[in-house]
Write an enzyme that holds these catalytic residues in place. Sequence first.
Site, PDB file in Angstrom:
ATOM      1  N   ASP A 149     110.761   8.850  54.561  1.00 21.98           N
ATOM      2  CA  ASP A 149     111.985   9.525  54.990  1.00 21.98           C
ATOM      3  C   ASP A 149     113.159   9.153  54.088  1.00 21.98           C
ATOM      4  OD1 ASP A 149     110.730  10.710  57.086  1.00 21.98           O
ATOM      5  OD2 ASP A 149     111.277   9.167  58.545  1.00 21.98           O
ATOM      6  N   ASP A 209     112.613   7.138  60.044  1.00 21.49           N
ATOM      7  CA  ASP A 209     112.155   5.765  60.234  1.00 21.49           C
ATOM      8  C   ASP A 209     111.169   5.325  59.159  1.00 21.49           C
ATOM      9  OD1 ASP A 209     110.087   7.359  61.103  1.00 21.49           O
ATOM     10  OD2 ASP A 209     110.385   6.927  63.217  1.00 21.49           O
ATOM     11  N   ASP A 228     114.599  13.196  64.848  1.00 27.88           N
ATOM     12  CA  ASP A 228     113.180  13.028  65.164  1.00 27.88           C
ATOM     13  C   ASP A 228     113.026  13.228  66.652  1.00 27.88           C
ATOM     14  OD1 ASP A 228     112.494  12.285  62.685  1.00 27.88           O
ATOM     15  OD2 ASP A 228     112.422  10.130  63.068  1.00 27.88           O
TER      16      ASP A 228
HETATM   17  P1  ATP Z   1     108.660  12.377  65.271  1.00 23.93           P
HETATM   18  O1  ATP Z   1     108.704  12.768  63.838  1.00 23.93           O
HETATM   19  O2  ATP Z   1     109.442  13.226  66.164  1.00 23.93           O
HETATM   20  O3  ATP Z   1     108.874  10.916  65.519  1.00 23.93           O
HETATM   21  P2  ATP Z   1     105.914  12.051  65.915  1.00 23.93           P
HETATM   22  O4  ATP Z   1     106.104  10.628  66.259  1.00 23.93           O
HETATM   23  O5  ATP Z   1     105.174  12.867  66.881  1.00 23.93           O
HETATM   24  O6  ATP Z   1     107.205  12.821  65.679  1.00 23.93           O
HETATM   25  P3  ATP Z   1     104.229  11.217  63.830  1.00 23.93           P
HETATM   26  O7  ATP Z   1     104.393   9.818  64.250  1.00 23.93           O
HETATM   27  O8  ATP Z   1     104.252  11.574  62.399  1.00 23.93           O
HETATM   28  O9  ATP Z   1     105.272  12.151  64.484  1.00 23.93           O
HETATM   29  O10 ATP Z   1     102.868  11.718  64.476  1.00 23.93           O
HETATM   30  C1  ATP Z   1     102.305  12.963  64.154  1.00 23.93           C
HETATM   31  C2  ATP Z   1     100.993  13.142  64.864  1.00 23.93           C
HETATM   32  O11 ATP Z   1     100.094  12.115  64.441  1.00 23.93           O
HETATM   33  C3  ATP Z   1     101.074  12.991  66.363  1.00 23.93           C
HETATM   34  O12 ATP Z   1     101.319  14.229  66.973  1.00 23.93           O
HETATM   35  C4  ATP Z   1      99.702  12.486  66.735  1.00 23.93           C
HETATM   36  O13 ATP Z   1      98.795  13.556  66.882  1.00 23.93           O
HETATM   37  C5  ATP Z   1      99.289  11.681  65.530  1.00 23.93           C
HETATM   38  N1  ATP Z   1      99.512  10.245  65.755  1.00 23.93           N
HETATM   39  C6  ATP Z   1     100.642   9.650  66.137  1.00 23.93           C
HETATM   40  N2  ATP Z   1     100.488   8.324  66.230  1.00 23.93           N
HETATM   41  C7  ATP Z   1      99.213   8.057  65.890  1.00 23.93           C
HETATM   42  C8  ATP Z   1      98.426   6.855  65.784  1.00 23.93           C
HETATM   43  N3  ATP Z   1      98.929   5.662  66.029  1.00 23.93           N
HETATM   44  N4  ATP Z   1      97.151   6.985  65.412  1.00 23.93           N
HETATM   45  C9  ATP Z   1      96.630   8.188  65.132  1.00 23.93           C
HETATM   46  N5  ATP Z   1      97.296   9.334  65.221  1.00 23.93           N
HETATM   47  C10 ATP Z   1      98.585   9.288  65.597  1.00 23.93           C
END
Ligand code: ATP
Length: 908
Positions: free
Chosen positions: A642, A638, A335
């Site tokens: 997954d 996480d 990730d």
């Molecule tokens: P990884 O898989 O590498 O951990 P990530 O944390 O960017 O990636 P997600 O957490 O699935 O992946 O987030 C995907 C997208 O969702 C982010 O790019 C953001 O635009 C949006 N996002 C992340 N956190 C929030 C939140 N708390 N509220 C609303 N939108 C969010």
Amino acid sequence: MMKKKTPSENHLWHALPPDVICEALVSTEQGLSPQEAKRRLTRYGLNKLTPAAGRGPCKRFLSQFHNVLVYVLLAAAGVTAAIGHWVDSGVIVGVVLINALIGFIQEGKAEKALDAIRNMLTHQAMVRREGKNVLMPAEQLVPGDIVMLESGDKVPADLRLLQVKNLRADESMLTGESLPVEKNTAAVGTHAALGDRFCLAYSGTLITYGTALGMVVSTGDLTEIGRISAMLRTVPSVATPLLRQIARFSQWLSFAIVMLASATFAYGWAIQHSSLTELFMSAVGLAVAAIPEGLPAVMTITLAIGVQRMAKRNAIIRRLPAVETLGSVTVICSDKTGTLTCNEMTAKSVFVNNKLFTVEGVGYNPHGGFKLADETALVEDHPYLHELLRAAALCNNARVEQKHTNWIVHGDPTEGALITLAHKAGMDPDLLNQEMPRTDVIPFESEHRYMATLHHDHSGHAFIFIKGAPERVLGMCNLQRIDGEDVPIHAVQWHQMMDEIAGGGQRLLAIAYKTVPSTQKQINVADVETGLTLLGIVGMIDPPRPEAVKAVLKCRNAGINVKMITGDHAATAVAIAAQLNIGDGSVLSGEDLDRMTDNELTTAIRDVDVFARTSPENKLRLVTALQADGHVVAMTGDGVNDAPALKRADVGVAMGQKGTEVAKETSEMVLADDNFASIAHAVEEGRGIYDNLLKSIIFILPTGGGEALMIVAAIVMGEILPITPVQILWVNMITAVTLSLTLAFEPPERNIMNRMPRKPDKPLLSAFMIWRIVFVSLIMVTGTFSLFLWERSLGAPIEQARTVTVNTLVMFEIFYVFNSRYLHHSVLNLHGLFGNWLVWLAVLLLIAFQMAFTYWQPMQVLFGTVDIDAHTWQMIVAVALTVFILVEIEKFFIRLFLPKAAAGNSKR
Ligand code: ATP
């Protein structure tokens, strides 16, 4: 009204409606008071299961004897007893007993160590106490506590559900039902079966979807799972594929020993016409020589020490075989957020009302201002900025707080960055929440990539605020906010801006709103699918972890490909990947993956290392495709979704801090610090442990080989036995508990991460290892037997010649243990000779034992030894030194002519 009671006193909670329960017990708003919780804790005890008894000590001790090699030894004891050699049979039985005792103690210790490591993964629960939500160890829960559940949680106790939102639980561990069960709050009949009590959430089951609030009705052993807890606490097994291979090897060895002993016996009887007693003693000698008595204990200890060492480096092993698999990993799929990056978000740009603002400051410190085209911009002059930030602060669960000089975030860092941003604009999120209280929420899930909240102000207006991945939110908006007006959206312009901000490595969030009738008190997914007005987008940075940059390089040198799999925007992912030196700028999105067939996918992923906007299903397909391409895959995860990918991966790696319980339950390894560098460390340690196991084998086997060859040689030459069975046992045991053990403490070799991964199907004893074992056995037998014959030729009594034999063998081992510290590399350097002080300690100890063996009268009687003089000692040391020199020369030639073999594996 019901008499006030504590939940554990009524077993029919499923038959009572929620309002009756709330009236009778605690208020869901307040929860218990700390004093009351303490009182109940004293009364009901900690919320944990009494460990199952496991195998009793007697059974565990007896099981040490259940081994073919032990049977052979016991048969040898029988034979010696039958021919009246009581000392020999006594010593053999003694060795068997000591071995069983060591095995017994070590097994216990190893299991305890593993248990302790498992306990490091304490289970937390979100509980309401005195009106505040607190995260606390699940052990502290008492009946009556109000507990919040969300997807990914493991239910901490048996709960009567009081409020639910789309709650689904996986109860397969209790009911065998493999599909998640939909839960609700309605009371069911008194006699409803366990699986039909939909208003109860059972301890230990997993929440796969939705959120809920419930009251603890029973804890610890009183829970449903407590009643059948014996099923759950299976005694941790300390076996791994390698240990099982060793067990098979022992069986094979026993067979070989019996065959060899019979052949020698027959030869001595028919050709040499030796006496029966002599032949029996040779057969027994062969058996005790060839059996590596100390090996199993040394292997178990090596593994236990290795796992503890990994835990110190933040990699907690949940399933032991993973230790070995780690050494074969060829691809790590990681990730991005929090694993490769710091997960410390700072909002850096805001695009609103067709204007791009930049933001000053770093981290969660709310000091810093806004700039527009390099000029300081005041929020008062830009009301639309205020409008956007208000939505961002309300559609938010995070809080930032100053601790000493640091500002820290409670909750999701992405949301924390927005709170800090609001503070920078002079807004107070708490005050905003009082003015516009939240009535409902759709929590963020990576599956749908947005979060939405419903708010009602005090003058009768209601709004939905939503924030999420821009592509997702843009698809829900048909309007945009320009100069206080809602006008039709100009999507192309937004997409251009998104690409521009994301191209700089910033993570994007779009923020939108919708006005709804004030009568609406709940939001559903359908409410936010269309008709929203886009307010703007926020770009935030999340710098790569400096140690991750180094770890990626380390993995590359170790022949391991690192792939980044993220939910983030493609442009953001590529920019961050470039800073981490992952990939070549090419990227595939989740949508691209969805369009590909399995074959296309397998080919495509050979060249692409960055995957953006991926869904958990994409992750699963990626793991499967990589495995189909012959890779051994480690995959991080996480979220609850997954789990299938984690399970499928050869090494599933869950995040210890931000990971859900579901992810942890399904993975082989948990990272205590969520850090990519810890995976690289774990691979390094895993390779080190495997090496150490091989080193113990390569060290222990030649001694047995040398002894066995010596006996065969003596019989073939019609010589009297150069070493007696009891002396053989002495050598084997004393060197196992001193020298061999030190190899378990060897740190991973310095070049270990410059080797290619080990092929998983590679046999335990490679051609190289067999060669080394034979080579050293031959050196030992030649040196020892020559000294024995020389002593005899000078007319020395047999006792003296045998004493020389034993001491020469032990001295050979002392020198050889230094060779064995590195399998291929030279030890002729400071680190090679002095790098492990334990080796020197073991050598000193062993010399002391040998002195006692040679000169101490009771030992002389027991082992048939006699004093030897200083000159003989010089000869012994000189002869034994040859092994050290010859093995170093052998390593030199192997490195020179077979560099591939010396590197452990072929370079790809
Ligand atoms: P990884 O898989 O590498 O951990 P990530 O944390 O960017 O990636 P997600 O957490 O699935 O992946 O987030 C995907 C997208 O969702 C982010 O790019 C953001 O635009 C949006 N996002 C992340 N956190 C929030 C939140 N708390 N509220 C609303 N939108 C969010």
